[in-house]
Design a protein around this motif. Structure first.
Motif, PDB file in Angstrom:
ATOM      1  N   GLN A   1      11.055   8.306   4.457  1.00 41.20           N
ATOM      2  CA  GLN A   1      10.892   7.714   5.789  1.00 41.20           C
ATOM      3  C   GLN A   1      11.945   6.624   6.024  1.00 41.20           C
TER       4      GLN A   1
ATOM      5  N   GLU B   1       0.819  -1.220   0.000  1.00 36.46           N
ATOM      6  CA  GLU B   1       0.000   0.000   0.000  1.00 36.46           C
ATOM      7  C   GLU B   1       0.851   1.268   0.000  1.00 36.46           C
ATOM      8  N   LYS B   2       2.114   1.173   0.399  1.00 35.09           N
ATOM      9  CA  LYS B   2       3.013   2.336   0.452  1.00 35.09           C
ATOM     10  C   LYS B   2       3.456   2.780  -0.946  1.00 35.09           C
ATOM     11  N   LYS B   3       3.233   1.938  -1.945  1.00 34.81           N
ATOM     12  CA  LYS B   3       3.606   2.308  -3.327  1.00 34.81           C
ATOM     13  C   LYS B   3       2.821   3.534  -3.795  1.00 34.81           C
ATOM     14  N   LYS B   4       1.660   3.764  -3.185  1.00 33.66           N
ATOM     15  CA  LYS B   4       0.838   4.913  -3.577  1.00 33.66           C
ATOM     16  C   LYS B   4       1.567   6.226  -3.313  1.00 33.66           C
ATOM     17  N   ASP B   5       2.335   6.263  -2.221  1.00 35.18           N
ATOM     18  CA  ASP B   5       3.100   7.462  -1.880  1.00 35.18           C
ATOM     19  C   ASP B   5       4.566   7.054  -1.719  1.00 35.18           C
ATOM     20  N   GLU B   6       5.121   6.565  -2.817  1.00 35.99           N
ATOM     21  CA  GLU B   6       6.464   5.991  -2.828  1.00 35.99           C
ATOM     22  C   GLU B   6       7.525   6.989  -2.358  1.00 35.99           C
ATOM     23  N   ALA B   7       7.438   8.227  -2.794  1.00 42.32           N
ATOM     24  CA  ALA B   7       8.452   9.227  -2.443  1.00 42.32           C
ATOM     25  C   ALA B   7       8.503   9.445  -0.925  1.00 42.32           C
ATOM     26  N   ALA B   8       7.361   9.574  -0.288  1.00 46.01           N
ATOM     27  CA  ALA B   8       7.323   9.786   1.164  1.00 46.01           C
ATOM     28  C   ALA B   8       7.859   8.566   1.909  1.00 46.01           C
TER      29      ALA B   8
END
Length: 159
Positions: free
Chosen positions: A110, A99-106
Motif C-alpha cells: 500500500q 496495528e498494521k504490523k499484523k499484515d506488514e506485507a500488505a
C-alpha cells in the motif's frame, strides 16, 4: 518481536545496504564528474562516518486522524533529512500505525503504491541507483542538483 527476529531483520536491512553500496560502486564510472566530485568532497577524512536517518516523525502522531494515509506518507518523506528507502518510510509509519504490523506485507504494498503516486505527481522525488527496485530512494526535490542527480550530502547513509 523477539531478540532473534530483531537480529534477523537488522541483518536483512544491512545486507540490503551492502547490496546498494555494491551497485553504487559498480556504477560509479557512469556518474558525472560533478557528482563524483561532490561525493569525494563530502568525505573530510579517511574514515567516513555513516549517518542513518533519525526519526523525525513523532510530530505526526498528533495529526494521524486529520490526514489521509497518502498525506501522512508525503509528510514523512518531506520531513526526511536525506534520501530514504521505502522500507525506512514504512518503519516510520509503523510508529503511527502499530496495528498494521499484523499484515506488514500488505501495508508495504500500500505504501509503495502511495510513494509511486506521489512521485508521479511530482510531490516527491525518486532516485533509482540501478534497475533493481530495492535500489530506489525517496526524498524532497531539494535533494537533487540542477542535473537531477542526488546531492551527496543527502546520500551519506548509503555512501
Amino acid at each position: 518481536m523477539d531478540f532473534i527476529e530483531q537480529l534477523q531483520k537488522e541483518k536483512i536491512r544491512l545486507l540490503g545496504l551492502v547490496s546498494s553500496i555494491d551497485n553504487l560502486l559498480s556504477q560509479y564510472n557512469s556518474f558525472s564528474a560533478d557528482f563524483k566530485s561532490n561525493i569525494q568532497n563530502s568525505f573530510k577524512s579517511d574514515t567516513p562516518s555513516v549517518v542513518y536517518n533519525e526519526p523525525v516523525y513523532n510530530s505526526l502522531s498528533v495529526v494521524k486522524k486529520k490526514l489521509s494515509l497518502k498525506d501522512q506518507v508525503k509528510e514523512v518523506v518531506l520531513n526526511l533529512k536525506q534520501f530514504s528507502k521505502s522500507s525506512d518510510i514504512v518503519e516510520a509509519l509503523f510508529n503511527l500505525y502499530p496495528e498494521k504490523k499484523k499484515d506488514e506485507a500488505a501495508f508495504k504494498v500500500q505504501i509503495s503504491g502511495i510513494l509511486s503516486k506521489l512521485g508521479s505527481d511530482g510531490e516527491i522525488v525518486k532516485y533509482q541507483f540501478s534497475t533493481s527496485r530495492k535500489d530506489a530512494v525517496w526524498g524532497k526535490k531539494e535533494f537533487l542538483d540542477e542535473n537531477g542527480m542526488p546531492k551527496s550530502e543527502f546520500l551519506e547513509w548509503i555512501l
